[in-house]
Design a protein around this motif. Structure first.
Motif, PDB file in Angstrom:
ATOM      1  N   UNK A 195      37.293 -44.739 -49.477  1.00 33.08           N
ATOM      2  CA  UNK A 195      38.578 -45.428 -49.332  1.00 33.08           C
ATOM      3  C   UNK A 195      39.735 -44.560 -49.819  1.00 33.08           C
ATOM      4  N   UNK A 196      39.519 -43.828 -50.894  1.00 37.32           N
ATOM      5  CA  UNK A 196      40.565 -42.976 -51.453  1.00 37.32           C
ATOM      6  C   UNK A 196      40.362 -41.504 -51.113  1.00 37.32           C
ATOM      7  N   UNK A 197      39.175 -41.167 -50.670  1.00 40.36           N
ATOM      8  CA  UNK A 197      38.743 -39.798 -50.369  1.00 40.36           C
ATOM      9  C   UNK A 197      38.928 -38.880 -51.571  1.00 40.36           C
ATOM     10  N   UNK A 198      38.477 -39.423 -52.718  1.00 38.57           N
ATOM     11  CA  UNK A 198      38.497 -38.686 -53.971  1.00 38.57           C
ATOM     12  C   UNK A 198      37.093 -38.671 -54.567  1.00 38.57           C
ATOM     13  N   UNK A 199      36.807 -37.629 -55.354  1.00 39.73           N
ATOM     14  CA  UNK A 199      35.540 -37.554 -56.075  1.00 39.73           C
ATOM     15  C   UNK A 199      35.592 -38.525 -57.251  1.00 39.73           C
ATOM     16  N   UNK A 200      34.606 -39.424 -57.321  1.00 36.59           N
ATOM     17  CA  UNK A 200      34.574 -40.401 -58.413  1.00 36.59           C
ATOM     18  C   UNK A 200      33.597 -40.008 -59.507  1.00 36.59           C
ATOM     19  N   UNK A 201      32.577 -39.216 -59.164  1.00 34.46           N
ATOM     20  CA  UNK A 201      31.618 -38.739 -60.172  1.00 34.46           C
ATOM     21  C   UNK A 201      31.091 -37.370 -59.767  1.00 34.46           C
ATOM     22  N   UNK A 202      30.880 -36.531 -60.753  1.00 33.10           N
ATOM     23  CA  UNK A 202      30.231 -35.236 -60.560  1.00 33.10           C
ATOM     24  C   UNK A 202      29.049 -35.163 -61.508  1.00 33.10           C
ATOM     25  N   UNK A 203      27.863 -34.995 -60.980  1.00 34.90           N
ATOM     26  CA  UNK A 203      26.660 -34.953 -61.814  1.00 34.90           C
ATOM     27  C   UNK A 203      26.598 -33.638 -62.578  1.00 34.90           C
ATOM     28  N   UNK A 204      25.886 -33.615 -63.709  1.00 33.04           N
ATOM     29  CA  UNK A 204      25.714 -32.358 -64.442  1.00 33.04           C
ATOM     30  C   UNK A 204      25.092 -31.292 -63.546  1.00 33.04           C
ATOM     31  N   UNK A 205      25.641 -30.093 -63.588  1.00 36.25           N
ATOM     32  CA  UNK A 205      25.165 -29.016 -62.721  1.00 36.25           C
ATOM     33  C   UNK A 205      23.716 -28.672 -63.021  1.00 36.25           C
ATOM     34  N   UNK A 206      22.940 -28.477 -61.956  1.00 34.89           N
ATOM     35  CA  UNK A 206      21.556 -28.014 -62.104  1.00 34.89           C
ATOM     36  C   UNK A 206      21.559 -26.488 -62.236  1.00 34.89           C
ATOM     37  N   UNK A 207      20.375 -25.915 -62.429  1.00 35.09           N
ATOM     38  CA  UNK A 207      20.276 -24.475 -62.606  1.00 35.09           C
ATOM     39  C   UNK A 207      20.350 -23.729 -61.282  1.00 35.09           C
ATOM     40  N   UNK A 208      19.987 -24.441 -60.201  1.00 38.95           N
ATOM     41  CA  UNK A 208      19.924 -23.789 -58.898  1.00 38.95           C
ATOM     42  C   UNK A 208      20.712 -24.581 -57.859  1.00 38.95           C
TER      43      UNK A 208
END
Length: 343
Positions: A195-208
């Motif tokens: 609806x807003x075309x925004x990122x609402x969550x970013x998960x913790x980065x994995x190693x790969x």
């Protein structure tokens, strides 16, 4: 025509070896070879109906195939570089295809062999495709760091958002939701609000690098898969979408990049299952909750196994670089995975 039919009959009778498990005592089953769907590597496969699948490959074709009957139904030609992803809208005859030619095309199985809509605007290869639950919007993601939202009827772009280093590898629309999940080469998973075309969550980065993602039918869980080598990385991960970034379990056992991971349809009284495919030529089925590997099937000479499409509670389609598409059968408890046909 007689020579073609004779060649096709011969191809149906050819038998190939598929190995289940490892070691000298591994079981070997015979496999029927149908008419090949593609002339080059197959990059992606999905379901159109319970009998028809759609695939895309290095031959630039989008192919509709009756995998139960072993018959090619339609081959759409329109892209001028390899097809990277295909997607269908459930209950319809709509087919969407993404390509290295930077475009997305829309086809209808009942409306001839020309695309009925094109979506152009990305600057690099398109790797992500997802249709909204109501069939009105299309989400695309590209290696150009951007995510786009399109109106399907008009073909017009509604939104575009570019995030630095967000080289999109796959996109999923959460069922009955406004949320979209995407994986990226920057090793992160992002959740978007359509609806807003925004990122609402970013998960913790994995190693790969995160290569693929899938959403459970109830929308509660997310699967992602990782690249890697020598057994490092190479895993699939289960996440709880109700608690973004909450890792539940990891599925470890592949020796090379895990290219695809999917939830398998559940059967009454049966365990919750997930499947993964890898560049190590193997498909594994796992207990979703315990992460125990229930069975492994190695497809000798297949090359990277890059895409999976569960067709019912006991059938799984698998796309490969070297040996086309594979029809796999398994028990509803996840055991006894075997190849029965390829095309």
């Amino acid at each position: 025509m007689g020579k073609l039919q004779s060649k096709f009959r011969r191809s149906r009778s050819e038998l190939y070896r598929a190995t289940k498990g490892n070691g000298e005592d591994a079981a070997v089953s015979q496999v029927i070879q149908y008419e090949p769907a593609h002339r080059d590597a197959v990059n992606c496969v999905t379901n159109l109906t319970s009998d028809l699948c759609v695939s895309g490959g290095g031959d630039m074709a989008v192919v509709v195939y009756d995998w139960r009957g072993g018959k090619l139904c339609q081959s759409f030609q329109g892209h001028n570089r390899e097809v990277t992803k295909v997607e269908c809208f459930p209950g319809s005859t709509w087919i969407f295809s993404a390509s290295r030619d930077k475009s997305v095309m829309m086809w209808d199985l009942n409306q001839g062999d020309e695309p009925i809509q094109e979506f152009c605007g990305h600057e690099l290869v398109v790797n992500g495709l997802a249709v909204s639950p109501d069939g009105s919007r299309l989400c695309t993601g590209s290696r150009d760091n951007s995510m786009c939202l399109w109106d399907i009827e008009s073909g017009e772009r509604v939104h575009k958002n570019t995030v630095s280093r967000n080289l999109v590898t796959h996109v999923c629309w959460v069922p009955e939701s406004s949320s979209i999940v995407q994986t990226s080469e920057d090793k992160t998973i992002r959740v978007w609000d359509s609806r807003t075309w925004q990122v609402t969550n970013t998960f913790p980065a994995k190693q790969y690098i995160q290569t693929h993602c899938d959403i459970s039918a109830n929308g509660n869980h997310l699967l992602s898969s990782s690249n890697g080598f020598g057994g490092q990385g190479c895993e699939a991960t289960l996440w709880d979408l109700r608690q973004p970034g909450c890792k539940v379990v990891e599925y470890r056992g592949h020796r090379e990049t895990t290219a695809c991971c999917v939830f398998l349809p559940s059967s009454p009284g049966g365990p919750a299952l997930v499947a993964s495919s890898s560049h190590d030529c193997s498909v594994k089925i796992w207990d979703q909750n315990t992460a125990a590997c229930l069975t492994t099937l190695t497809l000798d000479g297949s090359g990277p196994l890059v895409s999976l499409a569960p067709s019912d509670s006991s059938s799984l389609l698998c796309a490969s670089f070297n040996t086309g598409l594979h029809v796999l059968h398994h028990h509803t408890d996840g055991l006894d995975l075997k190849e029965v046909a390829r095309f």
